[in-house]
Design a protein around this motif. Structure first.
Motif, PDB file in Angstrom:
ATOM      1  N   ILE A   1       6.534   9.302   7.745  1.00 49.37           N
ATOM      2  CA  ILE A   1       6.733   7.857   7.743  1.00 49.37           C
ATOM      3  C   ILE A   1       7.667   7.445   6.619  1.00 49.37           C
ATOM      4  CG2 ILE A   1       4.671   7.472   6.306  1.00 49.37           C
ATOM      5  CD1 ILE A   1       4.250   4.848   7.883  1.00 49.37           C
ATOM      6  N   LYS A   2       8.505   6.461   6.906  1.00 45.04           N
ATOM      7  CA  LYS A   2       9.318   5.847   5.858  1.00 45.04           C
ATOM      8  C   LYS A   2       8.407   4.942   5.042  1.00 45.04           C
ATOM      9  CE  LYS A   2      13.640   5.772   8.519  1.00 45.04           C
ATOM     10  NZ  LYS A   2      14.680   4.928   9.126  1.00 45.04           N
ATOM     11  N   ASP A   3       8.108   5.392   3.842  1.00 44.62           N
ATOM     12  CA  ASP A   3       7.113   4.703   3.025  1.00 44.62           C
ATOM     13  C   ASP A   3       7.809   3.676   2.122  1.00 44.62           C
ATOM     14  OD1 ASP A   3       4.159   4.884   2.216  1.00 44.62           O
ATOM     15  OD2 ASP A   3       5.192   4.904   0.301  1.00 44.62           O
ATOM     16  N   GLU A   4       8.380   2.634   2.722  1.00 46.43           N
ATOM     17  CA  GLU A   4       9.155   1.674   1.940  1.00 46.43           C
ATOM     18  C   GLU A   4       8.255   0.768   1.101  1.00 46.43           C
ATOM     19  OE1 GLU A   4      11.547  -0.227   4.837  1.00 46.43           O
ATOM     20  OE2 GLU A   4      12.892   1.484   5.088  1.00 46.43           O
ATOM     21  N   ASN A   5       7.276   0.143   1.692  1.00 47.62           N
ATOM     22  CA  ASN A   5       6.358  -0.672   0.906  1.00 47.62           C
ATOM     23  C   ASN A   5       4.945  -0.686   1.470  1.00 47.62           C
ATOM     24  OD1 ASN A   5       6.469  -2.521   3.112  1.00 47.62           O
ATOM     25  ND2 ASN A   5       8.269  -3.479   2.200  1.00 47.62           N
ATOM     26  N   GLY A   6       4.714   0.049   2.521  1.00 50.06           N
ATOM     27  CA  GLY A   6       3.370   0.145   3.068  1.00 50.06           C
ATOM     28  C   GLY A   6       2.926  -1.046   3.886  1.00 50.06           C
ATOM     29  N   GLU A   7       3.763  -2.089   3.971  1.00 48.60           N
ATOM     30  CA  GLU A   7       3.349  -3.306   4.677  1.00 48.60           C
ATOM     31  C   GLU A   7       3.163  -3.067   6.178  1.00 48.60           C
ATOM     32  OE1 GLU A   7       6.242  -6.243   3.759  1.00 48.60           O
ATOM     33  OE2 GLU A   7       5.411  -6.714   1.799  1.00 48.60           O
TER      34      GLU A   7
ATOM     35  N   GLY B   1       0.821  -1.205   0.000  1.00 47.16           N
ATOM     36  CA  GLY B   1       0.000   0.000   0.000  1.00 47.16           C
ATOM     37  C   GLY B   1       0.851   1.249   0.000  1.00 47.16           C
ATOM     38  N   SER B   2       1.996   1.195  -0.656  1.00 46.51           N
ATOM     39  CA  SER B   2       2.939   2.308  -0.628  1.00 46.51           C
ATOM     40  C   SER B   2       2.682   3.281  -1.773  1.00 46.51           C
ATOM     41  CB  SER B   2       4.371   1.775  -0.736  1.00 46.51           C
ATOM     42  OG  SER B   2       5.273   2.813  -1.027  1.00 46.51           O
ATOM     43  N   ILE B   3       2.647   4.567  -1.449  1.00 48.84           N
ATOM     44  CA  ILE B   3       2.541   5.581  -2.498  1.00 48.84           C
ATOM     45  C   ILE B   3       3.797   5.577  -3.364  1.00 48.84           C
ATOM     46  CG2 ILE B   3       2.393   8.070  -2.947  1.00 48.84           C
ATOM     47  CD1 ILE B   3       0.755   8.381  -0.451  1.00 48.84           C
ATOM     48  N   LEU B   4       4.944   5.302  -2.743  1.00 48.29           N
ATOM     49  CA  LEU B   4       6.221   5.387  -3.458  1.00 48.29           C
ATOM     50  C   LEU B   4       6.546   4.135  -4.262  1.00 48.29           C
ATOM     51  CD1 LEU B   4       8.474   6.992  -0.693  1.00 48.29           C
ATOM     52  CD2 LEU B   4       7.044   8.129  -2.388  1.00 48.29           C
TER      53      LEU B   4
ATOM     54  N   ILE C   1      14.140  11.239  -2.114  1.00 45.90           N
ATOM     55  CA  ILE C   1      13.170  10.679  -1.158  1.00 45.90           C
ATOM     56  C   ILE C   1      13.874   9.746  -0.184  1.00 45.90           C
ATOM     57  CG2 ILE C   1      11.173   9.139  -0.907  1.00 45.90           C
ATOM     58  CD1 ILE C   1      10.155  10.235  -3.579  1.00 45.90           C
ATOM     59  N   ARG C   2      14.738   8.897  -0.720  1.00 46.46           N
ATOM     60  CA  ARG C   2      15.471   7.962   0.130  1.00 46.46           C
ATOM     61  C   ARG C   2      16.426   8.709   1.080  1.00 46.46           C
ATOM     62  NH1 ARG C   2      11.842   4.464   0.091  1.00 46.46           N
ATOM     63  NH2 ARG C   2      11.803   2.909  -1.579  1.00 46.46           N
ATOM     64  N   PHE C   3      16.994   9.823   0.614  1.00 47.51           N
ATOM     65  CA  PHE C   3      17.862  10.636   1.478  1.00 47.51           C
ATOM     66  C   PHE C   3      17.077  11.135   2.684  1.00 47.51           C
ATOM     67  CE2 PHE C   3      19.127  14.909   2.787  1.00 47.51           C
ATOM     68  CZ  PHE C   3      20.458  14.715   3.125  1.00 47.51           C
TER      69      PHE C   3
END
Length: 804
Positions: free
Chosen positions: A570-576, A438-441, A454-456
Motif C-alpha cells: 500500500i502507498k502509505d501516504e497518510n493512512g487516511e 494512521g500512517s506508519i511513515l 520509500i517514495r521511489f
C-alpha cells in the motif's frame, strides 16, 4: 496550626540538608553510580510501536496471521531505473552483489534477474522444473542481455510488479531475510554492516544509484536515526537552556550547578530505563531531553527565590534555609501536577505510552528531589551572590513587560476577554478542520535518503508497506481447490482496481504461471486452468512447490493447505484512505467468500497501526479528561473553592484549544506524536496557574484581603519565575524541532507554542478572571483553611516559628 506544621516540617528538612551536606552529596554520587551500572541493560526497540492492547481483536487477528505464516515484514527490495543495468559490466556487478547477498546466513532467499528461475514442463517427471532464465556464460554479450530484458518484460507476467515495472523499466530484486532475525538486533547488524556496504560497493563500482527499502531496512535506519538524535537533543537542550539561564542570572556558577543537576538527571533517566527493562523507542528517546527541559525551570524557581531572600537581608545561610522552608510545599505540588500530566499516559492501556508515562513521571519527582538537595548544598559552599547576580530581579525589559501586563489587566479586562473569546472561536473552527493520520511513515524522517527511497518504491511499485489478507478455507487442502482459487482471483481483481494498492501476490499467481509454463511459456495462457485442465496442471503446480528453497510461493499457503495468504503493498501516504480501502476489500471478500464457509482476515502492519492510532486517540482524550479532573481535584482540595477550580482550568484549557485549532488550519494531523502534546502541555502549564494562585492567596492575607493590591503584588513575586520558566520551556521544547522526524518536530513545536500561549494566559487572563470574580473567589471563609496549604509562609510566620 496547619501552616505551622508545614513550616516545621520544611524547617526540619532544611536543617537536615544543610547539616549533612557531605552525606547528601555522597548519597547522590552512589545513586548515580547505581543508575550508571543499569546502562548495560538498555536496549533499543527493533519493532514498530503496537498501539493496541494484546487482547484486542485487531491484535488477535494479526498474531493469528503470524502464527500461520510467520513475520510478514521480512522483505527487502533493491531497485534501479538505470538503463545501463543490462550492459555487460553493470550486469556483472549486479550479479556479483546479489550472489554475495545470497551467501549471507541472514538471508533466506534472493530473487533477482540474474538468478531468476522460470518454470519449464517436464513430461517425464510430470512436474515443472525450475530453470535459470539467465545463462551467465552469455552475459558478456550485449545482444544476449537485450534479449533477456525483452523476455523479462514481455513474457513473464508472473514477475510483473514484483521484479519489474513494465511501463517505466524499473528493475528490482527481492531479499527475504530469515524470519527469526527480523525483530532482533541481528537484523540491524546485518543491514548496517553487511547489506549497505554491498550496495555502496556496487554504486562505487558502477556509478549507478540504487534504491533500497522494505520493512526491515526502514526499521533499521529509522531506529539508527532515533539513536543519533538522542545526542543531538541532549546537546542542543543543554546549550540552549544553559545560555538562557546565564542570560537571566549572569552567574557562571549558578548556570554550572543547574547544568550539573540536569546532567545527573539524564544519567538517572537512562539508568531508570535500563532498570525497568524498557526499550528505547521514539518516545522514551525523548525522556533525557525532557529531563533537561523540565529540570532547568526547577533550578530557576529555587535560585530566583534564593536571590530574592538574599536581597532582603543579605544573610546567605538564612536565605538558603528559607528557600526550602518557604517553597517546599509549593514546589512539591507543582512538580506533582507536572508528573500527573505525564502519569495520565499510564492509563492508556498501551505499552509504549505506559512506559513513557512511568519514566517521565518518576523522573520529574526525582528531579525535584535532586534540586532540593543539591542547590542549597552547592550555594552553601560558594560565596554569596554579588549585585550583578541579583540584577535580574529589576531588569528593564522585565519591568516593562510586567508593567504592560498590569496595565492590561487593570484597565482593559474587557479587551482581554474579547481576545480570549476570539481565540476560542478560532480554535473551535480549526478543530473542525483537523484530520487523523494512521500512517506508519507519517512520523519518519522525511529528509533522509531512505525516505526518498520509500517514495521511489511507492511510485514504481505501489509501496513497500504490506497489507495482508488471510483466507481460512476451514478444510485441509482447501486452498488448491479450483473453486477457491477462482474466488481468490475475483478478490484480487478488486485489489487491482484500488489505485493505492500494488499487484497482489498469492498462490493464484503460481497456478496461473503453471498454466503458462504448461503451454510452453506462452504469456497468453497466464490464467487459471479450466475445469478440464485443473487435474493435470494443478498436480504439476503442487509438485513444483515441494522442497524448493527457490520457491517464492512457499509462504503463501500453510503446511495444511487450509490457509491462504494474499499480500499487496500500500502507498502509505497518510493512512487516511486505509479504512475505506479495507471496507472495499471487506465488502468484496464477504460476497466472494461466504462467512459460513470461509473466514477472511485483513491485517498487516499498516492496518494495525491505523487502527491503533484511533484507539490511541480515544484513550488519550480520556486521559486528558482525567488530567483535568485530577488537577481540578487538587485545586479544590488546596483552595476549597469550586470557583477557583474554574479559574484555574479556563486559562489552561484555552491554549490547548488554540493549539488544536492551529493544527487544523496548518493541516497538522492528529497522530501518536501530536496527540501527546495536550497532556504534556497541560501538565506543565498548570504549574504556573498554581504558583500564581498560591502567591495570590498569600498576598491576600498580607494585604488585608484587598483584591487589586494582592493581584498586582503577585506579579512582583511569582511573575518573574513564571516568565523565566516559560521562556526556558518554550525554547527547550523547540529543540525537538531539530529532529528529522515529522512527529517529533510537531511535538516540540506544538508543546512550545502551547506553553507560550499558556504563559500569556496565566499572566493576563488568569488575573483578569480573579479581578472580575473577586467578590466570589476572594471570600475569606473559602481561603482561610485549605486542606493542603501550598502558600509560601510570610517572613513574620517563619520568624515566629524560628523563635520558638
Amino acid at each position: 496550626m496547619r501552616k505551622l506544621l508545614s513550616i516545621g516540617f520544611w524547617e526540619f528538612i532544611a536543617r537536615v540538608i544543610l547539616r549533612n551536606r557531605i552525606a547528601i552529596l555522597a548519597i547522590v554520587v552512589l545513586i548515580t553510580v547505581f543508575f550508571a551500572f543499569q546502562w548495560k541493560n538498555i536496549v533499543f526497540t527493533q519493532t514498530e510501536a503496537n498501539l493496541i492492547p494484546a487482547d484486542d481483536k485487531v491484535n488477535v487477528d494479526y498474531n493469528n496471521f503470524l502464527s500461520k505464516f510467520g513475520e510478514e515484514g521480512n522483505l527487502i527490495v533493491i531497485a534501479t531505473q538505470d538503463k545501463k543495468l543490462f550492459t555487460p559490466k553493470v550486469f556483472k556487478a549486479w550479479s556479483d552483489m546479489m550472489t554475495n547477498i545470497d551467501s549471507h546466513k541472514e538471508v533466506d532467499l534472493v530473487i533477482s534477474v540474474d538468478n531468476l528461475k522460470v518454470l519449464a514442463k517436464s513430461d517425464s517427471l510430470q512436474r515443472f522444473v525450475l530453470k535459470n532464465l539467465v545463462d551467465k556464460s552469455q552475459t558478456q554479450k550485449q545482444a544476449y542481455l537485450t534479449q533477456i530484458k525483452s523476455d523479462l518484460l514481455n513474457n513473464l507476467p508472473f514477475y510483473e510488479g514484483l521484479l519489474f515495472n513494465k511501463k517505466t523499466g524499473a528493475i528490482r530484486s527481492a531479499l527475504y531475510l530469515d524470519k527469526k532475525i527480523v525483530n532482533t538486533k541481528a537484523r540491524k547488524d546485518y543491514v548496517l554492516n553487511s547489506l549497505i556496504p554491498e550496495i555502496e560497493k556496487f554504486e562505487s563500482k558502477t556509478g549507478i544509484d540504487l534504491h533500497a527499502s522494505g520493512m526491515p531496512y526502514i526499521r533499521t535506519l529509522n531506529a539508527k536515526t532515533i539513536i543519533d538524535e538522542i545526542g543531538l537533543f541532549i546537546g542542543a537542550a543543554l546549550l540552549i537552556t544553559g545560555l538562557l539561564f546565564f542570560f537571566f542570572f549572569r552567574s557562571f556558577r549558578a548556570t554550572l550547578i543547574s547544568l550539573i543537576i540536569v546532567i545527573i538527571g539524564v544519567m538517572w533517566s537512562f539508568g531508570l530505563l535500563g532498570l525497568l527493562g524498557y526499550e528505547i523507542t521514539v518516545l522514551t528517546a525523548l525522556v533525557p531531553t525532557l529531563v533537561i527541559v523540565i529540570g532547568i525551570p526547577n533550578c530557576i524557581f529555587l535560585i530566583n527565590k534564593y536571590h530574592q531572600e538574599y536581597a532582603k537581608h543579605a544573610n546567605k545561610a538564612k536565605a538558603l534555609q528559607r528557600v526550602i522552608t518557604k517553597t517546599g510545599t509549593a514546589t512539591l505540588m507543582t512538580n506533582l501536577t507536572t508528573a500527573l500530566g505525564f502519569a495520565t499516559f499510564i492509563a492508556t492501556n498501551n505499552v509504549l505510552l505506559t512506559e513513557f508515562g512511568v519514566v517521565t513521571s518518576v523522573m520529574i519527582l526525582l528531579l525535584y528531589i535532586l534540586c532540593m538537595l543539591i542547590l542549597p548544598v552547592f550555594f552553601s559552599y560558594i560565596p554569596a551572590p554579588i549585585p550583578r547576580h541579583l540584577g535580574h530581579l529589576e531588569r528593564e525589559y522585565l519591568t516593562s513587560f510586567f508593567k504592560w501586563i498590569v496595565n492590561t489587566v487593570k484597565f482593559n479586562r474587557v479587551g482581554v476577554y474579547i481576545v480570549a473569546i476570539c481565540m476560542l472561536i478560532i480554535g473551535l473552527i480549526g478543530i473542525h478542520k483537523m484530520r487523523i493520520s494512521g500512517s506508519i511513515l507519517e512520523d519518519m524522517p522525511k529528509k533522509t535518503a531512505f525516505f526518498d527511497d520509500i517514495r521511489f518504491f511507492e511510485k514504481e511499485f505501489s509501496g513497500v508497506m504490506p497489507l495482508e489478507i488471510m483466507i481460512d478455507t476451514k478444510r485441509k487442502k482447501g486452498v488448491m481447490k479450483l473453486s477457491t482459487l477462482k474466488r481468490m482471483e475475483e478478490l484480487e481483481e478488486t485489489i487491482l482496481e484500488i489505485p493505492e494498492l500494488s499487484k497482489p501476490l498469492s498462490v493464484v499467481n503460481l497456478v496461473k504461471y503453471s498454466k503458462q509454463a504448461y503451454y510452453n511459456n506462452n504469456p497468453d495462457f497466464y490464467e487459471l486452468p479450466t475445469a478440464q485442465e485443473q487435474s493435470f496442471i494443478l498436480s504439476y503446480a503442487k509438485n513444483a512447490t515441494q522442497n524448493s528453497k527457490d520457491n517464492l510461493m512457499k509462504s503463501y499457503v500453510d503446511d495444511t493447505g487450509q490457509f491462504a495468504r494474499i499480500t499487496t503493498f500500500i502507498k502509505d501516504e497518510n493512512g487516511e484512505k486505509m479504512e475505506a480501502i479495507e471496507a472495499q476489500i471487506r465488502a468484496k471478500a464477504d460476497k466472494v467468500f461466504p462467512p459460513s464457509r470461509y473466514e477472511v482476515i485483513i491485517t498487516g502492519k499498516p492496518s494495525v497501526f491505523q487502527k491503533g492510532t484511533k484507539y490511541l486517540l480515544d484513550n488519550l482524550l480520556s486521559s486528558l479528561l482525567m488530567a483535568f479532573a485530577l488537577t481540578a481535584g487538587l485545586v479544590a482540595i488546596m483552595f476549597r473553592s469550586f470557583k477557583m477550580v474554574l479559574v484555574s482550568i479556563i486559562p489552561n484549557l484555552l491554549p490547548l484549544l488554540m493549539t488544536a485549532g492551529l493544527m487544523g488550519f496548518l493541516n497538522i494531523p492528529l497522530k501518536p506524536s501530536t496527540i501527546l502534546v495536550f497532556g504534556i502541555a497541560f501538565g506543565m502549564s498548570v504549574d504556573d496557574t498554581l504558583r500564581f494562585l498560591a502567591q495570590y492567596r498569600l498576598e491576600l492575607s498580607r494585604n488585608d484581603w484587598r483584591i487589586k493590591k494582592s493581584v498586582f503584588a503577585t506579579f512582583d513575586d511569582a511573575g518573574i519565575s513564571m516568565f523565566y520558566t516559560s521562556i526556558v520551556l518554550f525554547f527547550g521544547f523547540s529543540v525537538f524541532m531539530l529532529s528529522s522526524f515529522g512527529g517529533t518536530v510537531a511535538l516540540g513545536g506544538l508543546v512550545a507554542l502551547t506553553l507560550f500561549f499558556g504563559m500569556l494566559s496565566n499572566l493576563v487572563l488568569l488575573p483578569a478572571l480573579v479581578l472580575s470574580l473577586n467578590r466570589s473567589i476572594a471570600n475569606e471563609q473559602e481561603f482561610i483553611a485549605p486542606k493542603i496549604d501550598i502558600l509560601e509562609p510570610s517572613d513574620e510566620e517563619v520568624d515566629a516559628f524560628e523563635k520558638k
